[in-house]
Design a protein around this motif. Structure first.
Motif: not given
Length: 147
Positions: A72, A86, A88-94, A96-97, A144
């Motif tokens: 990453y 996105y 950064r918080s949404k990017e990081l969530s994606l 992780f998904l 992402i």
């Protein structure tokens, strides 16, 4: 879009350079993953008295998670534009998904190759990594990041 420059060469719009750098990032991440798997499976986990199948799965999960973090950060530096598609918080969530799905692929394939087919764990790990890298690249590129 953030400019991508390496050794004075601007490759921001050069897709071939980005693919080659992604292969470098992915290749070194695979080496990190395989090395960590070997260390965990050979040295760290046997002292805990686990059965072989459980050691393979735990070593796979631990190595995959640590190499995903490596991938990453290096991928964001060299290939992708973090935060461009996105927040950064949404990017990081994606991330992780995608990583959790990749880990599930890793675990299932390791179980099939090493436990059911009884292949050597390192052979199983290398083959599994080659399969899962396709998932990782396509999902990161499509959903992402902007490259």
């Amino acid at each position: 879009m953030k400019r991508k420059v390496l050794f004075g060469y601007d490759y921001t719009d050069n897709e071939l350079a980005k693919v080659l750098l992604y292969l470098f990032v992915g290749g070194t991440a695979a080496l990190v993953e395989w090395g960590l798997f070997y260390v965990f499976f050979t040295y760290a986990l046997p002292s805990l008295g686990m059965q072989t199948t459980k050691m393979i799965l735990v070593a796979t999960a631990m190595a995959f998670c640590l190499s995903t973090l490596y991938h990453y950060f290096l991928g964001n530096i060299l290939v992708f534009n973090s935060g461009s598609k996105y927040e950064r918080s949404k990017e990081l969530s994606l991330v992780f998904l995608v990583s959790i799905i990749g880990l599930a692929f890793n675990l299932v394939l390791m179980y099939i190759f090493a436990d059911i087919l009884n292949w050597h764990p390192m052979v199983s790990k290398v083959l599994t990594s080659c399969i899962v890298v396709v998932w990782n690249y396509l999902s990161r590129k499509k959903w992402i990041f902007r490259s």
